[in-house]
Write an enzyme that holds these catalytic residues in place. Sequence first.
Site, mmCIF file in Angstrom:
data_model
loop_
_atom_site.group_PDB
_atom_site.id
_atom_site.type_symbol
_atom_site.label_atom_id
_atom_site.label_comp_id
_atom_site.label_asym_id
_atom_site.label_seq_id
_atom_site.Cartn_x
_atom_site.Cartn_y
_atom_site.Cartn_z
ATOM 1 N N ASN A 9 0.869 -1.179 0.000
ATOM 2 C CA ASN A 9 0.000 0.000 0.000
ATOM 3 C C ASN A 9 0.905 1.227 0.000
ATOM 4 O O ASN A 9 1.500 1.562 1.023
ATOM 5 C CB ASN A 9 -0.889 -0.044 1.259
ATOM 6 N N TRP A 10 1.012 1.838 -1.160
ATOM 7 C CA TRP A 10 1.950 2.963 -1.284
ATOM 8 C C TRP A 10 1.417 4.249 -0.665
ATOM 9 O O TRP A 10 2.143 5.230 -0.547
ATOM 10 C CB TRP A 10 2.285 3.226 -2.756
ATOM 11 N N LYS A 11 0.145 4.269 -0.349
ATOM 12 C CA LYS A 11 -0.486 5.485 0.204
ATOM 13 C C LYS A 11 -0.208 6.668 -0.728
ATOM 14 O O LYS A 11 -0.154 6.486 -1.940
ATOM 15 C CB LYS A 11 -0.006 5.720 1.638
ATOM 16 N N HIS A 95 -9.480 1.295 4.714
ATOM 17 C CA HIS A 95 -8.228 1.484 5.452
ATOM 18 C C HIS A 95 -8.459 2.444 6.620
ATOM 19 O O HIS A 95 -9.233 3.391 6.500
ATOM 20 C CB HIS A 95 -7.155 2.035 4.509
ATOM 21 N N GLU A 167 -5.466 -4.822 10.549
ATOM 22 C CA GLU A 167 -4.455 -3.792 10.757
ATOM 23 C C GLU A 167 -4.755 -3.036 12.041
ATOM 24 O O GLU A 167 -5.543 -2.087 12.044
ATOM 25 C CB GLU A 167 -4.461 -2.800 9.581
ATOM 26 N N GLY A 173 2.396 2.423 10.664
ATOM 27 C CA GLY A 173 3.338 3.525 10.496
ATOM 28 C C GLY A 173 4.046 3.923 11.787
ATOM 29 O O GLY A 173 4.681 4.969 11.857
ATOM 30 N N SER A 213 3.388 -1.958 10.311
ATOM 31 C CA SER A 213 4.838 -2.019 10.530
ATOM 32 C C SER A 213 5.467 -3.368 10.161
ATOM 33 O O SER A 213 6.372 -3.847 10.845
ATOM 34 C CB SER A 213 5.174 -1.639 11.979
ATOM 35 N N GLY A 234 2.911 -1.082 4.215
ATOM 36 C CA GLY A 234 2.960 0.334 3.850
ATOM 37 C C GLY A 234 4.394 0.759 3.598
ATOM 38 O O GLY A 234 4.948 0.531 2.524
ATOM 39 N N GLY A 235 5.017 1.356 4.613
ATOM 40 C CA GLY A 235 6.367 1.920 4.485
ATOM 41 C C GLY A 235 7.375 1.025 3.778
ATOM 42 O O GLY A 235 8.092 1.484 2.881
HETATM 43 P P1 PGA Z 1 2.854 0.414 7.566
HETATM 44 O O1 PGA Z 1 1.387 0.611 6.931
HETATM 45 O O2 PGA Z 1 3.390 -0.882 7.017
HETATM 46 O O3 PGA Z 1 3.638 1.599 7.091
HETATM 47 O O4 PGA Z 1 2.687 0.360 9.043
HETATM 48 C C1 PGA Z 1 0.532 -0.482 6.755
HETATM 49 C C2 PGA Z 1 -0.788 -0.031 6.172
HETATM 50 O O5 PGA Z 1 -1.286 1.030 6.569
HETATM 51 O O6 PGA Z 1 -1.378 -0.709 5.315
#
Ligand code: PGA
Length: 256
Positions: A9-11, A95, A167, A173, A213, A234-235
């Site tokens: 998920n690149w956001k 999300h 999640e 994050g 994370s 995400g990250g």
């Molecule tokens: P993160 O995000 O891996 O940066 O914690 C996960 C997500 O929100 O899907």
Amino acid sequence: MRKKIIAGNWKMHKTPAEALQLVNELKVKTVNIEKVDMVVCPPYLAILTVRAVLKETPIRVGAQNLFWENEGAYTGEISAPMLVDAGCTYVIIGHSERRQYFHETDETINRKIKKALEFRLKPIFCIGETLEQREAGQTFTVLKTQLDGGLQDIDASAMQNIIIAYEPVWAIGTGRNATPEQAQEAHQFIRSSLAEKFGRPIADELRIQYGGSVKPENVEALLSQPDVDGALVGGASLKADSFAKIIEAAEHLSKH
Ligand code: PGA
């Protein structure tokens, strides 16, 4: 056995040019992957570019949201048929950032899931509790409410096209992932709630991703849990190197 699924998920990251570079690298690093479903979810503007690069690869493209009407006067929104036309196979729905910043509710999420299914897009349906809710002992109640609301009036036969992403909001994050035991406990609860709702065989086939994370260093322990069938990342999905390492860990576990 449930095939593991790793989605990035690149956001709100990456211009089309940056996206191009990332998927070109990812494509090379994942040539030997056979046992894992792979998905990237770029921002809308980069979807076409990303899809063009990944077309001949097993990596599928997803969007991060959609609107529940096919077309019309909805300034700023994107519809399911538009996503299908752009080559999307998946779409993230519900999300926690959308729930928090854009006031999405279980009811609007339910509409979006139905629209995605109508157009054969596979929803990655996100649920999860906040830290406050966890500390108040409400985790299971929150998960159950989100599941019931988001999946209201959805036919059992459609469930094979849905991915659930657990999640915990406090893990997104923050660098603070759920422990493998916490993830397993929540995933097991989600699977038994779905078994009550749709029957055990359907619940046993359904894939539940963990998100929050996820990194190359913790992914193996999380994915080793019996009810953790993948990760929503995400990250660590923003760099080809770390995302490919996460995929490789899933591939490795699937071979044994
Ligand atoms: P993160 O995000 O891996 O940066 O914690 C996960 C997500 O929100 O899907």
